[in-house]
Scaffold this motif. Structure first.
Motif, short mmCIF file in Angstrom:
data_model
loop_
_atom_site.label_atom_id
_atom_site.label_comp_id
_atom_site.label_asym_id
_atom_site.label_seq_id
_atom_site.Cartn_x
_atom_site.Cartn_y
_atom_site.Cartn_z
N LEU A 166 -21.81 45.15 46.78
CA LEU A 166 -22.56 44.39 45.79
C LEU A 166 -23.18 43.17 46.44
CD1 LEU A 166 -20.13 44.54 42.74
CD2 LEU A 166 -22.14 45.92 43.17
N ALA A 167 -24.26 42.71 45.88
CA ALA A 167 -25.03 41.64 46.52
C ALA A 167 -24.34 40.29 46.44
CB ALA A 167 -26.41 41.55 45.87
N PHE A 168 -23.56 40.04 45.38
CA PHE A 168 -23.19 38.66 45.12
C PHE A 168 -21.74 38.35 45.47
CE2 PHE A 168 -27.22 38.27 44.05
CZ PHE A 168 -27.60 37.55 42.95
N VAL A 169 -21.52 37.14 45.93
CA VAL A 169 -20.22 36.67 46.37
C VAL A 169 -19.18 36.76 45.27
CG1 VAL A 169 -18.96 34.63 47.18
CG2 VAL A 169 -21.24 35.08 48.03
N MET A 170 -19.52 36.34 44.08
CA MET A 170 -18.54 36.22 43.00
C MET A 170 -19.07 36.88 41.72
SD MET A 170 -17.68 32.29 43.90
CE MET A 170 -16.83 31.90 42.39
N ARG A 171 -19.89 37.91 41.86
CA ARG A 171 -20.54 38.51 40.70
C ARG A 171 -19.57 39.31 39.84
NH1 ARG A 171 -22.17 40.41 36.79
NH2 ARG A 171 -24.22 41.23 36.26
N ALA A 172 -18.56 39.91 40.45
CA ALA A 172 -17.66 40.80 39.72
C ALA A 172 -16.86 40.03 38.67
CB ALA A 172 -16.71 41.50 40.70
N VAL A 211 -14.07 29.00 46.68
CA VAL A 211 -14.41 30.36 47.11
C VAL A 211 -15.75 30.36 47.83
CG1 VAL A 211 -14.90 32.70 46.32
CG2 VAL A 211 -13.05 31.40 45.27
N LEU A 212 -16.70 29.59 47.31
CA LEU A 212 -18.01 29.49 47.95
C LEU A 212 -17.88 28.95 49.37
CD1 LEU A 212 -21.13 29.67 47.54
CD2 LEU A 212 -21.02 27.28 46.79
N ALA A 213 -17.05 27.93 49.55
CA ALA A 213 -16.85 27.35 50.88
C ALA A 213 -16.23 28.37 51.84
CB ALA A 213 -15.97 26.10 50.79
N GLN A 214 -15.34 29.21 51.33
CA GLN A 214 -14.76 30.25 52.18
C GLN A 214 -15.83 31.22 52.66
OE1 GLN A 214 -11.43 29.86 53.11
NE2 GLN A 214 -11.97 28.00 51.98
N ALA A 215 -16.76 31.56 51.76
CA ALA A 215 -17.85 32.46 52.14
C ALA A 215 -18.73 31.82 53.22
CB ALA A 215 -18.69 32.82 50.92
N LEU A 237 -29.65 34.10 48.99
CA LEU A 237 -28.50 33.46 49.64
C LEU A 237 -27.23 34.24 49.35
CD1 LEU A 237 -27.03 31.21 51.13
CD2 LEU A 237 -27.12 29.85 49.02
N ALA A 238 -27.05 34.67 48.12
CA ALA A 238 -25.85 35.42 47.77
C ALA A 238 -25.76 36.74 48.53
CB ALA A 238 -25.82 35.68 46.26
N GLU A 239 -26.89 37.38 48.73
CA GLU A 239 -26.91 38.64 49.47
C GLU A 239 -26.52 38.44 50.93
OE1 GLU A 239 -30.87 39.94 48.83
OE2 GLU A 239 -30.40 41.00 46.95
N MET A 240 -26.75 37.25 51.44
CA MET A 240 -26.50 36.96 52.84
C MET A 240 -25.03 36.61 53.10
SD MET A 240 -28.17 33.87 55.03
CE MET A 240 -27.15 32.69 54.13
N LEU A 241 -24.38 35.99 52.13
CA LEU A 241 -23.01 35.51 52.34
C LEU A 241 -21.99 36.65 52.30
CD1 LEU A 241 -23.08 32.25 50.19
CD2 LEU A 241 -23.07 32.41 52.69
N PRO A 242 -20.91 36.54 53.05
CA PRO A 242 -19.88 37.58 53.05
C PRO A 242 -19.20 37.71 51.69
CG PRO A 242 -19.64 36.16 54.97
CD PRO A 242 -20.64 35.50 54.07
N ASN A 243 -18.86 38.92 51.32
CA ASN A 243 -18.19 39.20 50.06
C ASN A 243 -16.83 38.52 50.01
OD1 ASN A 243 -17.47 40.68 47.61
ND2 ASN A 243 -16.14 41.88 48.93
N GLN A 244 -16.51 37.92 48.86
CA GLN A 244 -15.20 37.28 48.67
C GLN A 244 -14.39 37.97 47.57
OE1 GLN A 244 -14.23 34.45 50.68
NE2 GLN A 244 -15.96 35.44 51.72
N GLY A 245 -14.88 39.09 47.08
CA GLY A 245 -14.16 39.83 46.05
C GLY A 245 -13.38 40.99 46.65
#
Length: 264
Positions: free
Chosen positions: A255-261, A100-104, A240-248
Protein backbone atom coordinates in the motif's frame (compact mmCIF):
# COMPACT_ATOMS: atom_id res chain seq x y z
CA UNK A 1 -25.43 44.30 6.18
CA UNK A 2 -24.84 43.60 9.87
CA UNK A 3 -22.46 40.94 11.01
CA UNK A 4 -24.06 37.71 12.28
CA UNK A 5 -24.31 37.37 16.05
CA UNK A 6 -23.15 34.16 17.69
CA UNK A 7 -26.05 32.57 19.59
CA UNK A 8 -24.22 31.59 22.77
CA UNK A 9 -27.26 29.96 24.32
CA UNK A 10 -27.57 27.64 21.31
CA UNK A 11 -23.83 26.88 21.47
CA UNK A 12 -24.07 26.03 25.18
CA UNK A 13 -26.93 23.60 24.53
CA UNK A 14 -24.59 21.60 22.25
CA UNK A 15 -22.31 20.77 25.19
CA UNK A 16 -23.87 18.39 27.75
CA UNK A 17 -21.16 19.36 30.26
CA UNK A 18 -23.02 22.63 30.90
CA UNK A 19 -26.03 20.66 32.13
CA UNK A 20 -24.02 18.14 34.17
CA UNK A 21 -25.03 18.57 37.87
CA UNK A 22 -21.59 17.65 39.21
CA UNK A 23 -20.02 20.49 37.23
CA UNK A 24 -22.38 23.26 38.31
CA UNK A 25 -20.83 26.28 39.99
CA UNK A 26 -17.47 25.72 38.29
CA UNK A 27 -15.76 27.67 35.53
CA UNK A 28 -13.81 25.66 32.98
CA UNK A 29 -10.54 27.40 32.12
CA UNK A 30 -8.64 24.31 30.97
CA UNK A 31 -5.88 24.76 28.42
CA UNK A 32 -5.56 23.00 25.08
CA UNK A 33 -4.83 19.71 26.85
CA UNK A 34 -8.46 18.74 26.47
CA UNK A 35 -12.02 19.98 26.13
CA UNK A 36 -15.52 18.72 26.75
CA UNK A 37 -17.00 17.11 23.66
CA UNK A 38 -20.08 18.47 21.94
CA UNK A 39 -23.33 16.51 21.77
CA UNK A 40 -23.26 15.57 18.05
CA UNK A 41 -19.87 13.89 18.57
CA UNK A 42 -21.12 12.05 21.65
CA UNK A 43 -24.22 10.91 19.77
CA UNK A 44 -22.18 9.58 16.84
CA UNK A 45 -19.81 7.72 19.14
CA UNK A 46 -22.71 6.27 21.13
CA UNK A 47 -24.38 5.01 17.96
CA UNK A 48 -21.13 3.53 16.67
CA UNK A 49 -20.36 1.70 19.91
CA UNK A 50 -23.96 0.52 20.32
CA UNK A 51 -24.57 -0.86 16.84
CA UNK A 52 -21.52 -0.61 14.55
CA UNK A 53 -18.43 -1.49 16.57
CA UNK A 54 -17.48 -4.49 14.44
CA UNK A 55 -14.89 -5.28 11.78
CA UNK A 56 -15.78 -2.83 9.00
CA UNK A 57 -16.41 -3.44 5.30
CA UNK A 58 -17.96 -6.87 5.75
CA UNK A 59 -21.00 -8.26 3.97
CA UNK A 60 -23.49 -7.86 6.84
CA UNK A 61 -25.31 -4.61 7.55
CA UNK A 62 -23.61 -3.55 10.80
CA UNK A 63 -20.19 -4.03 9.20
CA UNK A 64 -21.21 -2.17 6.04
CA UNK A 65 -22.49 0.77 8.09
CA UNK A 66 -19.32 0.79 10.19
CA UNK A 67 -17.14 1.10 7.11
CA UNK A 68 -19.40 3.72 5.57
CA UNK A 69 -19.25 5.86 8.71
CA UNK A 70 -15.46 5.63 8.86
CA UNK A 71 -15.25 6.62 5.18
CA UNK A 72 -17.63 9.51 5.78
CA UNK A 73 -15.36 10.92 8.49
CA UNK A 74 -12.34 10.71 6.20
CA UNK A 75 -14.19 12.27 3.27
CA UNK A 76 -15.59 15.18 5.26
CA UNK A 77 -12.41 16.00 7.16
CA UNK A 78 -10.18 15.81 4.08
CA UNK A 79 -12.57 18.10 2.18
CA UNK A 80 -12.47 20.54 5.10
CA UNK A 81 -8.68 20.72 4.81
CA UNK A 82 -8.58 20.79 1.01
CA UNK A 83 -6.72 17.50 0.53
CA UNK A 84 -7.47 14.15 -1.08
CA UNK A 85 -9.23 11.61 1.14
CA UNK A 86 -6.37 9.12 0.87
CA UNK A 87 -3.90 11.74 2.11
CA UNK A 88 -5.56 11.79 5.56
CA UNK A 89 -4.60 9.30 8.25
CA UNK A 90 -6.06 8.68 11.71
CA UNK A 91 -4.14 7.59 14.79
CA UNK A 92 -4.56 7.46 18.57
CA UNK A 93 -3.02 10.92 19.03
CA UNK A 94 -0.76 13.44 17.32
CA UNK A 95 2.04 12.32 19.63
CA UNK A 96 1.68 8.74 18.37
CA UNK A 97 1.35 9.83 14.74
CA UNK A 98 4.51 11.91 14.97
CA UNK A 99 6.43 9.06 16.57
CA UNK A 100 5.48 6.57 13.84
CA UNK A 101 6.19 9.18 11.17
CA UNK A 102 9.65 9.80 12.63
CA UNK A 103 10.37 6.07 12.54
CA UNK A 104 9.51 6.03 8.84
CA UNK A 105 11.80 8.98 8.16
CA UNK A 106 14.49 7.31 10.29
CA UNK A 107 14.49 4.35 7.90
CA UNK A 108 14.50 6.59 4.83
CA UNK A 109 17.14 9.13 5.88
CA UNK A 110 20.80 8.24 5.44
CA UNK A 111 23.54 8.90 8.01
CA UNK A 112 24.72 12.45 7.50
CA UNK A 113 21.33 13.71 6.29
CA UNK A 114 20.00 16.61 8.36
CA UNK A 115 16.62 17.64 9.75
CA UNK A 116 15.66 20.89 11.44
CA UNK A 117 13.48 21.26 14.54
CA UNK A 118 12.72 24.28 16.70
CA UNK A 119 12.75 25.17 20.38
CA UNK A 120 9.31 26.79 19.92
CA UNK A 121 7.69 23.37 19.57
CA UNK A 122 5.75 21.07 21.81
CA UNK A 123 7.89 18.13 22.91
CA UNK A 124 5.68 15.76 20.90
CA UNK A 125 6.71 17.44 17.64
CA UNK A 126 10.35 17.75 18.57
CA UNK A 127 11.40 14.77 20.69
CA UNK A 128 10.76 11.97 18.13
CA UNK A 129 12.80 13.85 15.53
CA UNK A 130 15.65 14.61 17.91
CA UNK A 131 15.95 10.89 18.71
CA UNK A 132 16.94 10.25 15.09
CA UNK A 133 20.39 11.55 16.03
CA UNK A 134 21.02 8.05 17.40
CA UNK A 135 20.70 6.75 13.80
CA UNK A 136 23.31 9.17 12.49
CA UNK A 137 20.90 11.89 11.37
CA UNK A 138 22.14 15.41 12.02
CA UNK A 139 19.57 17.37 14.05
CA UNK A 140 19.74 21.15 13.76
CA UNK A 141 17.75 23.54 15.95
CA UNK A 142 16.04 26.63 14.59
CA UNK A 143 16.05 28.74 17.74
CA UNK A 144 13.67 31.44 18.91
CA UNK A 145 14.69 34.94 19.83
CA UNK A 146 15.07 34.63 23.63
CA UNK A 147 13.55 38.09 24.18
CA UNK A 148 10.52 37.83 21.87
CA UNK A 149 9.98 34.09 21.35
CA UNK A 150 9.89 34.80 17.61
CA UNK A 151 11.11 32.29 15.02
CA UNK A 152 12.88 34.35 12.37
CA UNK A 153 12.57 32.71 8.92
CA UNK A 154 15.81 34.44 7.90
CA UNK A 155 17.61 32.32 10.48
CA UNK A 156 16.07 29.19 8.97
CA UNK A 157 17.27 29.96 5.46
CA UNK A 158 20.81 30.31 6.78
CA UNK A 159 20.57 26.71 8.04
CA UNK A 160 19.34 25.18 4.79
CA UNK A 161 21.89 23.32 2.68
CA UNK A 162 22.05 20.17 0.57
CA UNK A 163 22.04 17.95 3.68
CA UNK A 164 18.68 19.16 5.00
CA UNK A 165 15.77 16.88 4.03
CA UNK A 166 13.03 17.90 6.47
CA UNK A 167 12.00 20.90 8.58
CA UNK A 168 9.57 20.40 11.50
CA UNK A 169 7.96 23.49 13.01
CA UNK A 170 4.68 24.60 14.64
CA UNK A 171 1.87 26.45 12.92
CA UNK A 172 1.20 28.18 16.23
CA UNK A 173 3.53 27.83 19.19
CA UNK A 174 1.92 26.48 22.34
CA UNK A 175 4.78 28.16 24.23
CA UNK A 176 4.48 31.80 23.11
CA UNK A 177 1.32 31.75 20.97
CA UNK A 178 3.01 33.05 17.82
CA UNK A 179 1.43 32.09 14.48
CA UNK A 180 4.20 31.33 12.03
CA UNK A 181 4.02 32.16 8.27
CA UNK A 182 3.49 28.55 7.25
CA UNK A 183 2.59 29.09 3.59
CA UNK A 184 5.63 31.27 2.98
CA UNK A 185 7.97 28.83 4.72
CA UNK A 186 6.55 25.73 3.02
CA UNK A 187 6.74 27.31 -0.44
CA UNK A 188 10.37 28.21 -0.02
CA UNK A 189 11.23 24.80 1.46
CA UNK A 190 9.59 23.05 -1.48
CA UNK A 191 11.56 25.18 -3.91
CA UNK A 192 14.70 24.06 -2.07
CA UNK A 193 13.70 20.38 -2.27
CA UNK A 194 13.08 20.15 1.49
CA UNK A 195 10.01 18.52 3.06
CA UNK A 196 7.91 20.34 5.67
CA UNK A 197 6.18 18.88 8.74
CA UNK A 198 3.83 21.32 10.47
CA UNK A 199 2.41 20.75 13.95
CA UNK A 200 -1.06 22.31 13.91
CA UNK A 201 -2.22 21.15 17.34
CA UNK A 202 -2.19 24.60 18.91
CA UNK A 203 -3.58 26.32 15.82
CA UNK A 204 -6.48 24.04 14.83
CA UNK A 205 -8.71 25.00 17.80
CA UNK A 206 -8.69 28.61 16.56
CA UNK A 207 -9.13 28.17 12.82
CA UNK A 208 -9.79 25.40 10.30
CA UNK A 209 -6.42 24.51 8.71
CA UNK A 210 -6.47 24.92 4.93
CA UNK A 211 -3.66 22.45 4.30
CA UNK A 212 -3.91 22.88 0.54
CA UNK A 213 -3.42 26.62 0.93
CA UNK A 214 -0.61 26.23 3.43
CA UNK A 215 1.29 23.86 1.15
CA UNK A 216 2.65 21.68 3.95
CA UNK A 217 3.88 18.20 3.00
CA UNK A 218 2.74 16.95 6.41
CA UNK A 219 0.21 18.58 8.74
CA UNK A 220 -0.86 17.16 12.10
CA UNK A 221 -3.40 18.07 14.76
CA UNK A 222 -5.60 16.43 17.37
CA UNK A 223 -9.36 16.12 16.95
CA UNK A 224 -9.90 16.34 20.70
CA UNK A 225 -8.51 19.89 20.65
CA UNK A 226 -11.43 20.81 18.38
CA UNK A 227 -14.24 19.28 20.51
CA UNK A 228 -13.94 15.95 18.74
CA UNK A 229 -12.97 12.41 19.83
CA UNK A 230 -9.51 11.58 21.13
CA UNK A 231 -7.78 10.92 17.81
CA UNK A 232 -4.83 12.39 15.96
CA UNK A 233 -5.22 13.50 12.34
CA UNK A 234 -2.31 13.56 9.92
CA UNK A 235 -2.24 14.79 6.35
CA UNK A 236 0.70 13.44 4.37
CA UNK A 237 1.03 14.21 0.69
CA UNK A 238 0.70 11.21 -1.60
CA UNK A 239 4.12 11.37 -3.26
CA UNK A 240 5.89 11.61 0.10
CA UNK A 241 3.84 8.82 1.63
CA UNK A 242 4.59 6.54 -1.31
CA UNK A 243 8.29 7.14 -0.79
CA UNK A 244 8.48 6.43 2.95
CA UNK A 245 8.93 2.88 4.27
CA UNK A 246 5.80 1.08 5.43
CA UNK A 247 5.19 1.17 9.19
CA UNK A 248 2.13 -1.08 9.25
CA UNK A 249 1.69 -4.83 8.94
CA UNK A 250 4.19 -6.40 6.55
CA UNK A 251 1.39 -7.47 4.22
CA UNK A 252 0.38 -3.80 3.91
CA UNK A 253 3.77 -2.89 2.47
CA UNK A 254 2.41 -2.73 -1.04
CA UNK A 255 0.00 0.00 0.00
CA UNK A 256 1.16 3.51 -0.72
CA UNK A 257 0.72 5.11 2.66
CA UNK A 258 2.69 4.85 5.89
CA UNK A 259 -0.30 4.79 8.22
CA UNK A 260 -3.27 4.43 5.85
CA UNK A 261 -4.53 1.10 7.21
CA UNK A 262 -7.19 1.04 9.87
CA UNK A 263 -5.88 0.30 13.35
CA UNK A 264 -6.39 -3.32 14.35
Amino acid sequence: MSAPVLDLEFVRTQFPAFAEPSLQGQHFFENAGGSYTCKPVIDRLTRFYHSRKVQPYGAYEASRLAGAEMDEARTRLSAMMGVAADELSFGPSTTANTYVLAQAFGEWLAPGDAIIVTDQDHEANSGPWRRLAARGVEVREWQINPQTGHLDPAALWEMIDDKVKLVCFPHCSNVVGEINPVAEICTRLRDAGVYSCVDGVSYAPHGLPDVAGLGADIYLFSAYKTYGPHQGLMVIRRALAEMLPNQGHYFKAQLAFVMRAHVR
